[in-house]
Design a protein around this motif. Structure first.
Motif, PDB file in Angstrom:
ATOM      1  N   GLN B 224       0.829  -1.190   0.000  1.00 28.35           N
ATOM      2  CA  GLN B 224       0.000   0.000   0.000  1.00 28.35           C
ATOM      3  C   GLN B 224       0.875   1.255   0.000  1.00 28.35           C
ATOM      4  O   GLN B 224       0.650   2.180  -0.775  1.00 28.35           O
ATOM      5  N   LEU B 225       1.898   1.258   0.874  1.00 27.37           N
ATOM      6  CA  LEU B 225       2.764   2.436   0.957  1.00 27.37           C
ATOM      7  C   LEU B 225       3.632   2.581  -0.289  1.00 27.37           C
ATOM      8  O   LEU B 225       3.985   3.691  -0.682  1.00 27.37           O
ATOM      9  N   SER B 226       3.957   1.443  -0.913  1.00 26.03           N
ATOM     10  CA  SER B 226       4.811   1.512  -2.104  1.00 26.03           C
ATOM     11  C   SER B 226       4.091   2.212  -3.252  1.00 26.03           C
ATOM     12  O   SER B 226       4.710   2.606  -4.229  1.00 26.03           O
ATOM     13  N   LEU B 227       2.773   2.370  -3.129  1.00 24.31           N
ATOM     14  CA  LEU B 227       2.005   3.044  -4.172  1.00 24.31           C
ATOM     15  C   LEU B 227       2.032   4.559  -4.001  1.00 24.31           C
ATOM     16  O   LEU B 227       1.440   5.289  -4.776  1.00 24.31           O
ATOM     17  N   THR B 228       2.705   5.028  -2.949  1.00 29.74           N
ATOM     18  CA  THR B 228       2.854   6.462  -2.737  1.00 29.74           C
ATOM     19  C   THR B 228       4.312   6.827  -3.018  1.00 29.74           C
ATOM     20  O   THR B 228       5.153   5.947  -3.143  1.00 29.74           O
TER      21      THR B 228
END
Lengths: 316, 383
Positions: B224-228
């Motif tokens: 999820q964070l890698s998408l930011t």
């Protein structure tokens, strides 16, 4: 530009071919549904498109970029809800939106996004106190922070109650109305039918059928049928005395109609037989019928697909 | 590439979440303080119980009769029993630990981490009976709370002997000679504070990061964070920053409690800063590494414990490693925390800055290696 182009995409986990040579494109402004049972390869495919997983072969272009190599650039332009979305327990939806906006280095109005996903009422509730539907809406809200034109929704309503599912559908329709391109995976037939402009039915890593729901039914369905409540004897009698294709299943005689007039012949023959017969109706194959044919699976009372997994235990 | 703004916003969200989790806060801040209170109360020996005082009786006679062995009676009196066999007081504050007269007394005190000692000189009995002036030597550290009690008690015993065995007009024959000793460790609590600071530097970041990194992997929060735009380096940096802040607060709390409750002596200098910065960085990275290389939270927990527990007990946190058997000391020397605790002791207790410099270098190198390995092996996404 075509938002998504996938050709001959492959992904293997050891011996298991999770995704085996699939190809499709997604057009601007449409909702494209990847429908299939668990283990069909939906999540693997969508995660490759999102740049979260590496492909083993084929070609994938998302907004003109290679999702794996140019992931960092791509992620600024797309919105994603991963399957089983979770977030920091002690953070509220509002704080989460502000956090994402900070990370993207943009200014947003958190309340406007909360309104868009119908979550204003729970703006300040800690994530671990939200209901399943509210959690998914938080995920949707975060996917919208960077105003993406392209959204990936991986099983957005799995595990939610019918009301929560409808609320999510409403949000998704709202997003489509704003012109966003959406790719959606689901194992609910009604969800695919309700939301998608076009559907690809996936099974065992392959695309079994692709097109609008009507196109799929026309191509893979058996067309119009006459159904007569009656006995096996009746079925045999009609079969013997006409050239029609007749099937019998559980007290129902099913006759394929190549043209409407075939129904007249079938009924006349039934009358001739002097056998008892009851209600009659004509119907077309529904998506359910086609699906069962293509996926050789079953649909339960919630419209959820149950399939015997053939030695496959990979999720997605 | 690395954005301070993104680190700051991740820091804000993480620290807010941390502060909202009462259990984590308790474990991070209150628990080490409770440990200080418990261990301090058990071992510091000045709140209850008696002070053990090493005493060397150099007067070995020969004596014509047991009555002539005044030195032995003096020792008995130091233990609270008057020569006539009565108890001097019900709450006698000291207890004599006899040291063989062949020992080098100063060295003996140092080896036993004690600053309190008494020497009864040779010919003490003969001199006393002959009315010749003599003196008892009391070792003590003026900064230690026990030393005052010891010298006061010895004074009382001397008065008793002066009054009882000599006429009151004459000058007292026994006097007291005070010797100041700078024993390396003055009190258990002085040593305990650096030890427990080391403990909290280890435990909070380590357990927390093992847990977070394996849980985030399982629940796909990392994906999820890698998408930011947040990078994994920035993510780890914000965690490290938070644990540095937490360590600093915890450090101050422990020092205040140690000083107020147990009269601990700690030296606060800028030399502490490298340890308070490097320590949390090291163990947050190590926790991250454990969470990264293990498959699921359960395995991560087990491996985390295997890595953490030896350090928790063998690196000089609760007990000085000098009291441990040799083979355990060898183990201690390969534990990263050992160099943090040794460094803190060097700075806070011994004022040994050359030693501290070596510890900083060792901890610094380990930290760089572990941090780099954690960032390198840690994956946002999957192949």
């Amino acid at each position: 530009m075509i938002p998504i182009e996938v050709s001959s995409l492959k992904k293997y986990y050891g011996e298991i071919k999770a995704v085996d040579e699939i190809s499709f494109t997604v057009d601007e402004g449409e909702i494209f549904g990847l429908l299939g049972p668990n283990g069909a390869g939906k999540t693997t495919s969508i995660e490759i498109m999102e740049g979260l997983r590496k492909k083993d072969g084929g070609d994938v272009k998302v907004l003109g970029l290679d999702p794996w190599k140019d992931g960092y650039e791509l992620h600024k332009k797309i919105g994603v809800i991963p399957q089983e979305f979770t977030f920091f327990e002690k953070t509220s939806p509002r704080e989460a939106i502000i956090y994402y906006a900070d990370l993207f280095g943009i200014k947003v109005d958190p309340d406007e996004i909360l309104r868009e996903v119908l979550l204003e009422d729970s703006a300040k509730v800690m994530f671990d106190n939200l209901s399943g539907g509210q959690k998914q809406k938080t995920g949707l809200a975060l996917a919208l922070v960077n105003s993406p034109e392209l959204l990936f929704l991986d099983e957005p309503t799995t595990g939610l109650d019918p009301n929560a599912r409808r609320a999510i559908w409403e949000v998704i329709r709202g997003l489509k109305a704003k012109g966003k391109t959406i790719i959606l995976t689901t194992h609910y037939l009604d969800e695919a039918q309700q939301l998608s402009d076009r559907v690809a039915i996936m099974n065992l890593g392959h695309i079994a059928a692709i097109g609008t729901v009507d196109e799929i039914i026309a191509e893979h369905g058996s067309g119009e049928r006459l159904e007569i409540h009656g006995s096996k004897k009746l079925a045999d009698y009609i079969k013997k005395n006409t050239s029609l294709k007749v099937e019998y299943r559980e007290g129902m005689v099913s006759i394929q109609l190549k043209q409407k007039i075939d129904a007249l012949a079938a009924l006349a023959t039934a009358e001739q037989s002097k056998l008892d017969w009851g209600e009659i109706q004509t119907r077309r194959d529904s998506l359910d019928d086609v699906f069962i044919k293509l996926v050789s699976g079953m649909v339960d009372e919630h419209g959820e697909i149950i399939v015997e997994s053939k030695n496959r235990n990979v999720n997605g | 590439m690395v954005s301070a703004k993104r680190i700051a916003s991740d820091f804000r969200v993480f620290s807010r979440g941390y502060l909202r989790n009462k259990f984590g806060l308790f474990f991070g801040l209150v628990f080490p303080v409770i440990l200080i209170v418990i261990f301090g109360a058990i071992f510091s020996g000045n709140s209850s119980g008696t002070i053990a005082v090493y005493t060397q009786n150099q007067d070995t006679g020969p004596f014509l009769s047991p009555q002539m062995d005044v030195a032995a009676q003096f020792v008995q009196a130091l233990n609270g029993t008057a020569p006539d066999g009565t108890r001097i007081s019900d709450t006698w504050p000291i207890r004599v630990e006899l040291v063989d007269s062949s020992e080098n007394f100063t060295k003996y005190l140092a080896d036993h981490s004690s600053s309190d000692g008494i020497i009864i000189p040779a010919n003490f009995s003969a001199n006393y009976l002959a009315g010749k002036a003599d003196s008892v030597t009391v070792y003590g550290n003026p900064t230690s709370s026990t030393s005052g009690i010891v010298s006061g008690t010895v004074n009382g015993v001397i008065n008793l002997f002066n009054l009882k065995y000599y006429n009151s007009n004459a000058i007292p024959i026994i006097s007291i000679t005070s010797t100041t000793v700078n024993t390396e460790q003055t009190q258990y609590v002085d040593f305990l504070i650096p030890g427990l600071i080391g403990f909290s530097i280890l435990v909070s970041p380590m357990f927390s990061l093992v847990n977070i990194s394996s849980e985030y992997k399982k629940t796909k929060l990392f994906k999820q964070l890698s998408l930011t735009p947040l990078t994994k380096m920035e993510w780890l940096a914000s965690k490290v920053l938070w644990y540095i802040v937490l360590t600093a607060v915890s450090f101050l709390l422990m020092v205040v409690v140690g000083v107020l409750l147990f009269d601990a002596h700690v030296t606060l200098t800028v030399w502490l800063i490298p340890f308070l910065l490097l320590g949390p960085t090291l163990f947050a990275s190590l926790g991250m590494l454990v969470g990264t290389i293990t498959k699921n939270p359960e395995t991560a927990g087990v491996i985390g414990n295997i890595v953490t527990f030896p350090m928790m007990f063998l690196a000089g946190t609760f007990f000085p490693i000098s009291i441990m058997p040799h083979y355990l000391q060898n183990i201690a020397h390969v534990l990263p925390l050992y160099y943090v605790v040794e460094g803190l002791n060097n700075v806070m207790v011994y004022a040994n800055y050359t030693g501290a410099l070596i510890d900083i270098a060792v901890v610094g190198i380990i930290t760089i290696v572990i941090f780099a390995a954690a960032v390198r092996l840690f994956k946002w996404r999957e192949d």
